[in-house]
Every structure is written in structure tokens, then in C-alpha cells.
Design a protein around this motif. Sequence first.
Motif, PDB file in Angstrom:
ATOM      1  N   LYS A 164       0.824  -1.217   0.000  1.00 54.53           N
ATOM      2  CA  LYS A 164       0.000   0.000   0.000  1.00 54.53           C
ATOM      3  C   LYS A 164       0.860   1.270   0.000  1.00 54.53           C
ATOM      4  O   LYS A 164       0.589   2.239   0.714  1.00 54.53           O
ATOM      5  CB  LYS A 164      -0.960   0.002   1.190  1.00 54.53           C
ATOM      6  CG  LYS A 164      -1.969  -1.135   1.160  1.00 54.53           C
ATOM      7  CD  LYS A 164      -2.906  -1.081   2.363  1.00 54.53           C
ATOM      8  CE  LYS A 164      -4.002  -2.128   2.251  1.00 54.53           C
ATOM      9  NZ  LYS A 164      -3.513  -3.502   2.114  1.00 54.53           N
ATOM     10  N   ILE A 165       1.907   1.257  -0.804  1.00 48.78           N
ATOM     11  CA  ILE A 165       2.761   2.437  -0.955  1.00 48.78           C
ATOM     12  C   ILE A 165       2.062   3.424  -1.884  1.00 48.78           C
ATOM     13  O   ILE A 165       1.699   3.083  -3.010  1.00 48.78           O
ATOM     14  CB  ILE A 165       4.146   2.033  -1.513  1.00 48.78           C
ATOM     15  CG1 ILE A 165       4.858   1.116  -0.515  1.00 48.78           C
ATOM     16  CG2 ILE A 165       4.990   3.268  -1.810  1.00 48.78           C
ATOM     17  CD1 ILE A 165       6.127   0.490  -1.058  1.00 48.78           C
ATOM     18  N   GLY A 166       1.889   4.658  -1.417  1.00 50.43           N
ATOM     19  CA  GLY A 166       1.075   5.608  -2.165  1.00 50.43           C
ATOM     20  C   GLY A 166       1.829   6.689  -2.895  1.00 50.43           C
ATOM     21  O   GLY A 166       1.220   7.496  -3.615  1.00 50.43           O
ATOM     22  N   ALA A 167       3.160   6.763  -2.712  1.00 48.87           N
ATOM     23  CA  ALA A 167       3.930   7.833  -3.363  1.00 48.87           C
ATOM     24  C   ALA A 167       5.265   7.301  -3.847  1.00 48.87           C
ATOM     25  O   ALA A 167       5.926   6.512  -3.150  1.00 48.87           O
ATOM     26  CB  ALA A 167       4.146   9.004  -2.407  1.00 48.87           C
ATOM     27  N   VAL A 168       5.649   7.720  -5.046  1.00 49.37           N
ATOM     28  CA  VAL A 168       6.958   7.391  -5.612  1.00 49.37           C
ATOM     29  C   VAL A 168       7.581   8.700  -6.085  1.00 49.37           C
ATOM     30  O   VAL A 168       6.921   9.739  -6.148  1.00 49.37           O
ATOM     31  CB  VAL A 168       6.831   6.391  -6.779  1.00 49.37           C
ATOM     32  CG1 VAL A 168       6.282   5.061  -6.291  1.00 49.37           C
ATOM     33  CG2 VAL A 168       5.946   6.962  -7.896  1.00 49.37           C
ATOM     34  N   PHE A 169       8.876   8.652  -6.431  1.00 48.04           N
ATOM     35  CA  PHE A 169       9.592   9.889  -6.741  1.00 48.04           C
ATOM     36  C   PHE A 169      10.338   9.777  -8.075  1.00 48.04           C
ATOM     37  O   PHE A 169      10.980   8.767  -8.349  1.00 48.04           O
ATOM     38  CB  PHE A 169      10.586  10.222  -5.617  1.00 48.04           C
ATOM     39  CG  PHE A 169       9.922  10.454  -4.289  1.00 48.04           C
ATOM     40  CD1 PHE A 169       9.571  11.726  -3.873  1.00 48.04           C
ATOM     41  CD2 PHE A 169       9.614   9.373  -3.451  1.00 48.04           C
ATOM     42  CE1 PHE A 169       8.944  11.940  -2.658  1.00 48.04           C
ATOM     43  CE2 PHE A 169       8.990   9.573  -2.233  1.00 48.04           C
ATOM     44  CZ  PHE A 169       8.653  10.859  -1.833  1.00 48.04           C
TER      45      PHE A 169
ATOM     46  N   ARG B  96      -4.442  -2.226 -11.253  1.00 44.21           N
ATOM     47  CA  ARG B  96      -4.827  -3.161 -10.192  1.00 44.21           C
ATOM     48  C   ARG B  96      -5.600  -2.470  -9.077  1.00 44.21           C
ATOM     49  O   ARG B  96      -5.750  -3.007  -7.972  1.00 44.21           O
ATOM     50  CB  ARG B  96      -3.575  -3.847  -9.641  1.00 44.21           C
ATOM     51  CG  ARG B  96      -2.918  -4.757 -10.674  1.00 44.21           C
ATOM     52  CD  ARG B  96      -1.683  -5.442 -10.160  1.00 44.21           C
ATOM     53  NE  ARG B  96      -1.913  -6.159  -8.910  1.00 44.21           N
ATOM     54  CZ  ARG B  96      -0.971  -6.797  -8.222  1.00 44.21           C
ATOM     55  NH1 ARG B  96       0.280  -6.800  -8.690  1.00 44.21           N
ATOM     56  NH2 ARG B  96      -1.247  -7.414  -7.095  1.00 44.21           N
ATOM     57  N   GLY B  97      -6.064  -1.263  -9.363  1.00 41.85           N
ATOM     58  CA  GLY B  97      -6.934  -0.564  -8.427  1.00 41.85           C
ATOM     59  C   GLY B  97      -6.224   0.144  -7.292  1.00 41.85           C
ATOM     60  O   GLY B  97      -6.863   0.527  -6.301  1.00 41.85           O
ATOM     61  N   HIS B  98      -4.907   0.355  -7.421  1.00 42.09           N
ATOM     62  CA  HIS B  98      -4.151   1.030  -6.360  1.00 42.09           C
ATOM     63  C   HIS B  98      -3.595   2.354  -6.891  1.00 42.09           C
ATOM     64  O   HIS B  98      -2.851   2.376  -7.870  1.00 42.09           O
ATOM     65  CB  HIS B  98      -3.004   0.147  -5.874  1.00 42.09           C
ATOM     66  CG  HIS B  98      -2.149   0.781  -4.814  1.00 42.09           C
ATOM     67  ND1 HIS B  98      -2.643   1.174  -3.589  1.00 42.09           N
ATOM     68  CD2 HIS B  98      -0.823   1.107  -4.804  1.00 42.09           C
ATOM     69  CE1 HIS B  98      -1.661   1.693  -2.867  1.00 42.09           C
ATOM     70  NE2 HIS B  98      -0.553   1.674  -3.590  1.00 42.09           N
ATOM     71  N   GLU B  99      -3.956   3.442  -6.241  1.00 43.92           N
ATOM     72  CA  GLU B  99      -3.509   4.766  -6.690  1.00 43.92           C
ATOM     73  C   GLU B  99      -2.131   5.098  -6.113  1.00 43.92           C
ATOM     74  O   GLU B  99      -1.917   5.012  -4.900  1.00 43.92           O
ATOM     75  CB  GLU B  99      -4.499   5.849  -6.282  1.00 43.92           C
ATOM     76  CG  GLU B  99      -4.088   7.237  -6.754  1.00 43.92           C
ATOM     77  CD  GLU B  99      -5.037   8.331  -6.300  1.00 43.92           C
ATOM     78  OE1 GLU B  99      -4.823   9.495  -6.704  1.00 43.92           O
ATOM     79  OE2 GLU B  99      -5.981   8.034  -5.532  1.00 43.92           O
ATOM     80  N   VAL B 100      -1.246   5.475  -6.989  1.00 43.74           N
ATOM     81  CA  VAL B 100       0.089   5.923  -6.595  1.00 43.74           C
ATOM     82  C   VAL B 100       0.322   7.289  -7.218  1.00 43.74           C
ATOM     83  O   VAL B 100       0.049   7.491  -8.403  1.00 43.74           O
ATOM     84  CB  VAL B 100       1.185   4.943  -7.079  1.00 43.74           C
ATOM     85  CG1 VAL B 100       2.575   5.462  -6.702  1.00 43.74           C
ATOM     86  CG2 VAL B 100       0.973   3.565  -6.485  1.00 43.74           C
ATOM     87  N   VAL B 101       0.804   8.231  -6.425  1.00 46.45           N
ATOM     88  CA  VAL B 101       1.076   9.577  -6.932  1.00 46.45           C
ATOM     89  C   VAL B 101       2.575   9.817  -6.950  1.00 46.45           C
ATOM     90  O   VAL B 101       3.343   9.121  -6.277  1.00 46.45           O
ATOM     91  CB  VAL B 101       0.388  10.662  -6.073  1.00 46.45           C
ATOM     92  CG1 VAL B 101      -1.123  10.457  -6.052  1.00 46.45           C
ATOM     93  CG2 VAL B 101       0.952  10.668  -4.648  1.00 46.45           C
TER      94      VAL B 101
END
Length: 298
Positions: free
Chosen positions: A216-221, A241-246
Motif C-alpha cells: 500500500k505504498i502511495g507515493a513514488v519519486f 490493479r486498483g491502487h492509486e500511486v502519486v
Amino acid sequence: MRAADVLDVVATTGMIADGVRRVGGDAVTVRALMGPGVDPHGYRQTRSDIVAMTRADLTLWHGLFLEAQMERFFEELGGQRRVVAVAEALDKSRLLEHADYAGRYDPHVWMAPDIWTDVVAEIARALTEARPDMAEEFAANAAAYREELAALSTYAGEAVAMVPEETRVLVTAHDAFSYFGRAYGFEVIGIQGISTNSEAGLNRISELVDVLVDRKIGAVFVETSVSDRNMRALIEGAAARGHEVVIGGSLYSDAMGQEGTYEGTYIGMIDHNVTTIARALGADVSPGGMTGRLSSGS
């Protein structure tokens, strides 16, 4: 000081050049070969670079296989001119071993200010060897700069300490932040390896999508000197896959910000990275960073 007395220095990276300016003061002029957004892993010397280095009083490069395409040139140049690989002087016990190549090390030591201060000491030694008459001035400048680096390290530790432990996962374009992770207790995941010359295949992207979704990691850089193509693929894969990442922000990895800006200094570069990471991962820190000078806080 007369122009003839000024030490002409060429540095490969902006981080080294900034250290030369801070230690050398008015006694030096310095040219950085690699500007903002330039990836040192694949950089090759240009004709104008060669002219500058063959005419310079001193050439400083990083070493540790960072400037992989230029090593043979530096070996040859060292037989004719004064050339120093400033990171090679570090005690190897402080370095992280390269995961894929025995006897090589992760070169991204500037990501930890407490290690970079030892590189600054080597910059001061090289300048002093070239201009022993300026030894006292160089020593005083280096001491003052190291105090600032100590303050930067303290700020970084305090800022990231406010990030909840469960979110201390740093996902970036390539594996440039391992020293940062070791210093401040972050798990670091790079899509590519230590060098941007390594390729990230579909299997690697798929593996990391699983990591983002399962944990459930929600942010990447993203990084200013590396293409964001792989990062976009990662975000799209998680979305499917239904997982939001910003995107939590853009980090300076192998190059600093624009010349003339705060982020175009080593301290500003690290301040920006620390503040951006901490804020994106849940810490309540000022957008202006350590001293309020970050452009995002203006």
C-alpha cells in the motif's frame, strides 16, 4: 587577488564544483562539466571539456566508477596534469558495496552529508596541494562549510524522523539513495540499478507493481536527471490493479538544480530532497525547508 594567482579548477559534477567554490573562495575559478539534469553515468567528455581540463591547474572528478565513460581519459590526463578523484579517498568501510560487481562501490555518497563532509576535506587537500600558500584560507573555509553540512545533517535527521515508520519506503527511478536510506532509516527501492545504464525490464516493473500494491505504498519519486518513463509505467501498472500511486515530487539524484538558485547548491539540493521526501510521506515540515529558502516554500 590577481587573475594570474587564481587557481583554475575543472570539476566533473556540480556537487564537487560547489565544494570547490565554498572551500576555494576568491582564490579559485571552477567549471563544472555536468550541469543540471545531466546523468554522469553515461557522460562522455566533449572537445571543449578536453581543452578545459588540459589547460586547468587542477581537475577534480568523483571516482568510484561514477564517471564510467571517462575513467580511461582521467588515467591518461593524470600523467600530464594534476588530477584527483575526490571520493576515492573515502574509507572503504563507509561505502556500500555494489550489488552486482565485486570490488566496486555505490558512488552516490553525496546523499549522506556526514560522508560528503569527508569528500569536502579531500577537495580542501587537493586545493591546498595545488596552492600551499593558501592553506590557512582553505582550511578556514572548509571548517565553516563543514559546520553547515553538520547543520544540514541534523535537519535531515529531524525532518525524516517525523515520517511514520510504516511509510519510510523510498521508491525512485534508479538506486541512487542507498546512502540516504542507511543514514535516515529508509528502505530504498530503485527501478534501475546503481547505474542508469542498467535496464529495467518488464519483469522488474511487474515485481515493483506487486510491492506497491501489497504494501500500500502511495507515493513514488522521479529524478531530475533520469527519464520518468519507467516510473510512469509503474504508476499505470498499480492503477490497473486498483491502487492509486502519486508522484511525491522530483528529486535531485546525480545533478543539482539550476545554477544561481538555492537548489543549485549542494546544501540546497539535499535540503530539497529531504523536505520533499518527508512531506510526501507524511511529515509535517515546512515547504521552505531548513532555512525557508526552497523555491517550493516561497
